[in-house]
Design an enzyme around this catalytic site. Sequence first.
Site, PDB file in Angstrom:
ATOM      1  N   MET A 205      -4.887  -4.442  -6.994  1.00  0.00           N
ATOM      2  CA  MET A 205      -4.557  -5.874  -7.053  1.00  0.00           C
ATOM      3  C   MET A 205      -5.455  -6.633  -6.074  1.00  0.00           C
ATOM      4  SD  MET A 205      -0.566  -6.152  -7.923  1.00  0.00           S
ATOM      5  CE  MET A 205       0.071  -5.963  -6.279  1.00  0.00           C
TER       6      MET A 205
ATOM      7  N   GLY B   2      -8.036   2.029   2.225  1.00  0.00           N
ATOM      8  CA  GLY B   2      -7.264   2.859   1.295  1.00  0.00           C
ATOM      9  C   GLY B   2      -7.820   2.746  -0.119  1.00  0.00           C
ATOM     10  N   HIS B   3      -8.057   1.500  -0.563  1.00  0.00           N
ATOM     11  CA  HIS B   3      -8.621   1.308  -1.913  1.00  0.00           C
ATOM     12  C   HIS B   3     -10.013   1.937  -2.003  1.00  0.00           C
ATOM     13  CE1 HIS B   3      -5.991  -2.431  -1.667  1.00  0.00           C
ATOM     14  NE2 HIS B   3      -5.547  -1.835  -2.751  1.00  0.00           N
TER      15      HIS B   3
ATOM     16  N   LYS C  94       0.141   6.441  -1.181  1.00  0.00           N
ATOM     17  CA  LYS C  94       0.971   5.466  -0.456  1.00  0.00           C
ATOM     18  C   LYS C  94       2.105   4.978  -1.367  1.00  0.00           C
ATOM     19  CE  LYS C  94       1.931   1.613   1.902  1.00  0.00           C
ATOM     20  NZ  LYS C  94       1.499   0.552   1.003  1.00  0.00           N
ATOM     21  N   ASP C  95       1.774   4.704  -2.638  1.00  0.00           N
ATOM     22  CA  ASP C  95       2.789   4.324  -3.626  1.00  0.00           C
ATOM     23  C   ASP C  95       3.215   5.585  -4.374  1.00  0.00           C
ATOM     24  OD1 ASP C  95       2.722   1.363  -3.306  1.00  0.00           O
ATOM     25  OD2 ASP C  95       0.633   1.675  -3.834  1.00  0.00           O
TER      26      ASP C  95
ATOM     27  N   MET D  19      -2.292   1.918   5.475  1.00  0.00           N
ATOM     28  CA  MET D  19      -2.999   0.704   5.067  1.00  0.00           C
ATOM     29  C   MET D  19      -2.314   0.079   3.859  1.00  0.00           C
ATOM     30  SD  MET D  19      -6.906   1.054   5.884  1.00  0.00           S
ATOM     31  CE  MET D  19      -7.431   1.706   7.456  1.00  0.00           C
TER      32      MET D  19
ATOM     33  N   ARG E 100      -0.333  -5.842   2.329  1.00  0.00           N
ATOM     34  CA  ARG E 100       0.769  -6.639   2.875  1.00  0.00           C
ATOM     35  C   ARG E 100       0.834  -6.562   4.402  1.00  0.00           C
ATOM     36  NH1 ARG E 100       3.521  -5.011  -2.235  1.00  0.00           N
ATOM     37  NH2 ARG E 100       3.901  -6.936  -3.365  1.00  0.00           N
TER      38      ARG E 100
HETATM   39  O1  PAF Z   1      -0.854  -0.236  -6.880  1.00  0.00           O
HETATM   40  C1  PAF Z   1      -1.198  -1.355  -7.278  1.00  0.00           C
HETATM   41  O2  PAF Z   1      -1.978  -2.059  -6.620  1.00  0.00           O
HETATM   42  C2  PAF Z   1      -0.617  -1.900  -8.574  1.00  0.00           C
HETATM   43  O3  PAF Z   1       0.714  -1.568  -8.730  1.00  0.00           O
HETATM   44  C3  PAF Z   1      -1.434  -1.484  -9.806  1.00  0.00           C
HETATM   45  C4  PAF Z   1      -1.394   0.022 -10.032  1.00  0.00           C
HETATM   46  C5  PAF Z   1      -2.866  -1.943  -9.653  1.00  0.00           C
HETATM   47  C6  PAF Z   1      -0.851  -2.149 -11.061  1.00  0.00           C
HETATM   48  O4  PAF Z   1      -0.882  -3.549 -10.963  1.00  0.00           O
END
Ligand code: PAF
Length: 283
Positions: A31, A37-38, A151-152, A186, A189
């Site tokens: 997003m 992290g990304h 993380k998620d 990380m 938010r």
């Molecule tokens: O983890 C995220 O940033 C979001 O939930 C994702 C997987 C990009 C879906 O919008």
Amino acid sequence: MTQIIHSVSDLQKWSMEQKRQGKTVGLVPTMGFLHEGHLSLIDTAHAQGADAVAVSIFVNPTQFGPNEDFDRYPRDFEHDRILCEQHGADVIFAPEVNDMYPAAVTCWVQEEEISKGLCGKTRPIHFRGVTTVVTKLFNAALPDLAVFGQKDAQQAAIIKRMVRDLNFPIRIIVSPIVREADGLAMSSRNKYLSADERQRALTLSRSLREAKEALENGTRTDALAECDVIRQKLTASGGVVDYVEALDPETMLPVTSGSQRPVLFALACAYGTTRLIDNMKVD
Ligand code: PAF
């Protein structure tokens, strides 16, 4: 040079062309407001064999509840673009909301087991929005592999289940949590935290690490009792606990007392108006 693509059909054409050239296509869904992290997800996509990597940057409205932070979710496209370039992303897919949702959504993709617990209890429509948009991103990027962050953890488990149950021909890779030097996981938010809240939020990673150490070195043995210890530490630090749970890392279902199997501790806790999540596996 990272190419920027806005429309679903252009991304499909790009992906099919990569495959025609014999390349493996990787997708990193985000997003935006990218952090280390990304970037580790982009690096992982390359390391796992993607020759052509697309990073999607889309703040997905359908995964935010009515009182959540969709409008104030941080955005900085130019900064994201530079970071994607530096990490060798071939494409940024940056659709407008109207490109992704040209009409009101009446079809949803919904996982109905793992989504119910943890974050699903307080965010009832969140995972339906995630699975729906990830399906749309898969259909746009047509990837061979896709990378998500640990993380998620609940999100990653739900997406793996969706890919299994709906036969997506996509390899899902889950990349480890990247932490700040002081242990804070990380997250885009983290930007919302005041200096004082950020200091207190270190309790998330610290209490998880202490639980892991206590169980792994045998000082304590009961994972469920450990959840109470973590909860108390979070509350003492001024956090408002949403949940602290000990889960089976494969199924994401709660472990039973006395289980000797690996455990994933997962928690969500708010400091001020900022809700943070973290998790840690105990072997
Ligand atoms: O983890 C995220 O940033 C979001 O939930 C994702 C997987 C990009 C879906 O919008």
